[in-house]
Design an enzyme around this catalytic site. Structure first.
Site, PDB file in Angstrom:
ATOM      1  N   ALA A   8       0.822  -1.206   0.000  1.00  0.00           N
ATOM      2  CA  ALA A   8       0.000   0.000   0.000  1.00  0.00           C
ATOM      3  C   ALA A   8       0.856   1.257   0.000  1.00  0.00           C
ATOM      4  CB  ALA A   8      -0.909   0.003   1.228  1.00  0.00           C
ATOM      5  N   HIS A   9       0.194   2.367  -0.292  1.00  0.00           N
ATOM      6  CA  HIS A   9       0.842   3.677  -0.263  1.00  0.00           C
ATOM      7  C   HIS A   9       1.287   4.004   1.163  1.00  0.00           C
ATOM      8  CE1 HIS A   9      -1.378   3.949  -4.047  1.00  0.00           C
ATOM      9  NE2 HIS A   9      -0.540   4.921  -4.396  1.00  0.00           N
ATOM     10  N   GLY A  10       2.476   4.604   1.255  1.00  0.00           N
ATOM     11  CA  GLY A  10       2.995   5.019   2.553  1.00  0.00           C
ATOM     12  C   GLY A  10       3.176   3.834   3.488  1.00  0.00           C
ATOM     13  N   ASP A  64      -4.035  -1.570  -1.686  1.00  0.00           N
ATOM     14  CA  ASP A  64      -4.981  -0.576  -1.203  1.00  0.00           C
ATOM     15  C   ASP A  64      -5.953  -0.092  -2.277  1.00  0.00           C
ATOM     16  OD1 ASP A  64      -2.892   0.764  -2.488  1.00  0.00           O
ATOM     17  OD2 ASP A  64      -2.603   2.250  -0.916  1.00  0.00           O
TER      18      ASP A  64
END
Length: 138
Positions: A8-10, A64
Protein backbone atom coordinates in the site's frame (compact mmCIF):
# COMPACT_ATOMS: atom_id res chain seq x y z
CA UNK A 1 0.32 -22.38 4.32
CA UNK A 2 -0.61 -19.34 2.25
CA UNK A 3 1.52 -16.21 2.50
CA UNK A 4 -0.21 -12.82 2.64
CA UNK A 5 1.56 -9.70 1.40
CA UNK A 6 0.05 -6.30 2.12
CA UNK A 7 1.13 -3.59 -0.35
CA UNK A 8 0.00 0.00 0.00
CA UNK A 9 0.84 3.68 -0.26
CA UNK A 10 3.00 5.02 2.55
CA UNK A 11 3.07 3.02 5.77
CA UNK A 12 -0.53 1.80 5.45
CA UNK A 13 0.44 -1.84 4.84
CA UNK A 14 2.72 -1.99 7.88
CA UNK A 15 0.16 -0.31 10.10
CA UNK A 16 -2.60 -2.58 8.78
CA UNK A 17 -0.47 -5.60 9.74
CA UNK A 18 0.28 -4.06 13.16
CA UNK A 19 -3.43 -3.42 13.76
CA UNK A 20 -4.38 -6.98 12.77
CA UNK A 21 -1.70 -8.32 15.12
CA UNK A 22 -3.29 -6.37 18.00
CA UNK A 23 -6.28 -8.66 17.52
CA UNK A 24 -4.75 -11.95 16.30
CA UNK A 25 -1.27 -11.82 17.80
CA UNK A 26 1.74 -12.37 15.57
CA UNK A 27 0.87 -13.05 11.93
CA UNK A 28 4.15 -14.61 10.84
CA UNK A 29 2.89 -15.49 7.35
CA UNK A 30 1.92 -11.84 6.71
CA UNK A 31 4.34 -9.24 5.41
CA UNK A 32 3.96 -5.56 4.57
CA UNK A 33 5.53 -3.59 1.76
CA UNK A 34 5.70 0.19 1.80
CA UNK A 35 5.27 2.23 -1.38
CA UNK A 36 7.11 5.47 -0.65
CA UNK A 37 7.09 8.71 -2.59
CA UNK A 38 10.58 7.79 -3.84
CA UNK A 39 9.38 4.52 -5.37
CA UNK A 40 8.08 3.94 -8.85
CA UNK A 41 6.40 0.95 -10.43
CA UNK A 42 9.71 -0.79 -11.10
CA UNK A 43 11.22 -0.33 -7.64
CA UNK A 44 7.97 -1.39 -5.97
CA UNK A 45 7.82 -4.48 -8.21
CA UNK A 46 11.37 -5.32 -7.10
CA UNK A 47 10.35 -5.04 -3.43
CA UNK A 48 7.40 -7.35 -4.00
CA UNK A 49 9.47 -9.89 -5.93
CA UNK A 50 12.13 -9.89 -3.20
CA UNK A 51 9.43 -10.70 -0.65
CA UNK A 52 7.88 -13.39 -2.85
CA UNK A 53 11.25 -15.10 -3.32
CA UNK A 54 11.57 -15.63 0.44
CA UNK A 55 9.26 -18.64 0.15
CA UNK A 56 7.68 -20.83 -2.49
CA UNK A 57 4.18 -20.65 -1.04
CA UNK A 58 1.00 -19.57 -2.74
CA UNK A 59 0.50 -15.89 -2.01
CA UNK A 60 -2.35 -13.45 -1.62
CA UNK A 61 -1.32 -9.89 -2.44
CA UNK A 62 -3.71 -7.37 -0.88
CA UNK A 63 -3.37 -3.82 -2.21
CA UNK A 64 -4.98 -0.58 -1.20
CA UNK A 65 -6.34 1.00 -4.41
CA UNK A 66 -7.62 -0.64 -7.56
CA UNK A 67 -5.33 0.51 -10.40
CA UNK A 68 -2.97 2.29 -7.99
CA UNK A 69 0.76 1.60 -8.28
CA UNK A 70 0.77 -1.15 -5.59
CA UNK A 71 -2.04 -2.93 -7.46
CA UNK A 72 -0.42 -2.42 -10.86
CA UNK A 73 2.97 -3.67 -9.62
CA UNK A 74 1.32 -6.75 -8.08
CA UNK A 75 -0.66 -7.52 -11.24
CA UNK A 76 2.44 -7.03 -13.37
CA UNK A 77 4.27 -9.67 -11.35
CA UNK A 78 1.26 -11.97 -11.56
CA UNK A 79 1.30 -11.69 -15.37
CA UNK A 80 5.09 -11.92 -15.78
CA UNK A 81 5.52 -14.84 -13.39
CA UNK A 82 2.73 -17.30 -14.28
CA UNK A 83 4.45 -20.14 -12.39
CA UNK A 84 3.99 -18.29 -9.10
CA UNK A 85 0.75 -19.05 -7.32
CA UNK A 86 -0.49 -15.49 -6.77
CA UNK A 87 -3.88 -13.88 -6.28
CA UNK A 88 -4.20 -10.07 -6.20
CA UNK A 89 -7.08 -8.16 -4.63
CA UNK A 90 -7.54 -4.45 -3.96
CA UNK A 91 -9.54 -2.44 -1.47
CA UNK A 92 -7.47 -3.19 1.62
CA UNK A 93 -9.25 -2.42 4.86
CA UNK A 94 -8.84 -3.65 8.41
CA UNK A 95 -12.03 -5.76 8.19
CA UNK A 96 -10.64 -7.38 5.02
CA UNK A 97 -7.26 -8.11 6.59
CA UNK A 98 -8.94 -9.56 9.69
CA UNK A 99 -11.22 -11.72 7.54
CA UNK A 100 -8.20 -13.07 5.67
CA UNK A 101 -6.24 -13.65 8.89
CA UNK A 102 -9.15 -15.61 10.35
CA UNK A 103 -9.42 -18.08 7.48
CA UNK A 104 -6.17 -18.14 5.50
CA UNK A 105 -4.78 -21.24 7.25
CA UNK A 106 -7.83 -23.43 6.74
CA UNK A 107 -9.39 -22.21 3.49
CA UNK A 108 -8.16 -22.61 -0.10
CA UNK A 109 -6.88 -19.34 -1.56
CA UNK A 110 -9.51 -19.16 -4.31
CA UNK A 111 -12.25 -19.46 -1.67
CA UNK A 112 -10.60 -16.80 0.48
CA UNK A 113 -10.72 -14.37 -2.44
CA UNK A 114 -14.41 -15.09 -3.09
CA UNK A 115 -15.38 -14.82 0.57
CA UNK A 116 -13.49 -11.55 1.00
CA UNK A 117 -15.13 -10.05 -2.08
CA UNK A 118 -18.59 -11.00 -0.78
CA UNK A 119 -17.85 -9.77 2.74
CA UNK A 120 -16.52 -6.41 1.55
CA UNK A 121 -20.00 -5.05 0.92
CA UNK A 122 -20.95 -5.86 4.51
CA UNK A 123 -18.10 -3.86 6.04
CA UNK A 124 -19.30 -0.42 4.94
CA UNK A 125 -22.24 0.77 7.02
CA UNK A 126 -24.19 3.99 7.27
CA UNK A 127 -25.26 4.84 10.80
CA UNK A 128 -28.53 6.46 9.72
CA UNK A 129 -29.45 3.61 7.39
CA UNK A 130 -28.66 1.04 10.09
CA UNK A 131 -30.79 2.87 12.68
CA UNK A 132 -33.75 3.00 10.28
CA UNK A 133 -33.29 -0.69 9.44
CA UNK A 134 -33.10 -1.63 13.13
CA UNK A 135 -36.23 0.40 13.92
CA UNK A 136 -38.17 -1.22 11.08
CA UNK A 137 -37.27 -4.68 12.40
CA UNK A 138 -38.84 -3.94 15.79
Amino acid sequence: MTKVVLVAHGKLALEMKNSAEMIFGELSHFSAIEFSKHDGLESLSEKIMKDLKKSNEETLLITDLFCGTPYNASCSICMKEPTLQIEVISGMSLPMVLEVAAMIDATPLSQVVNIVKEAAAETVKSFKEQVIKDEEEF
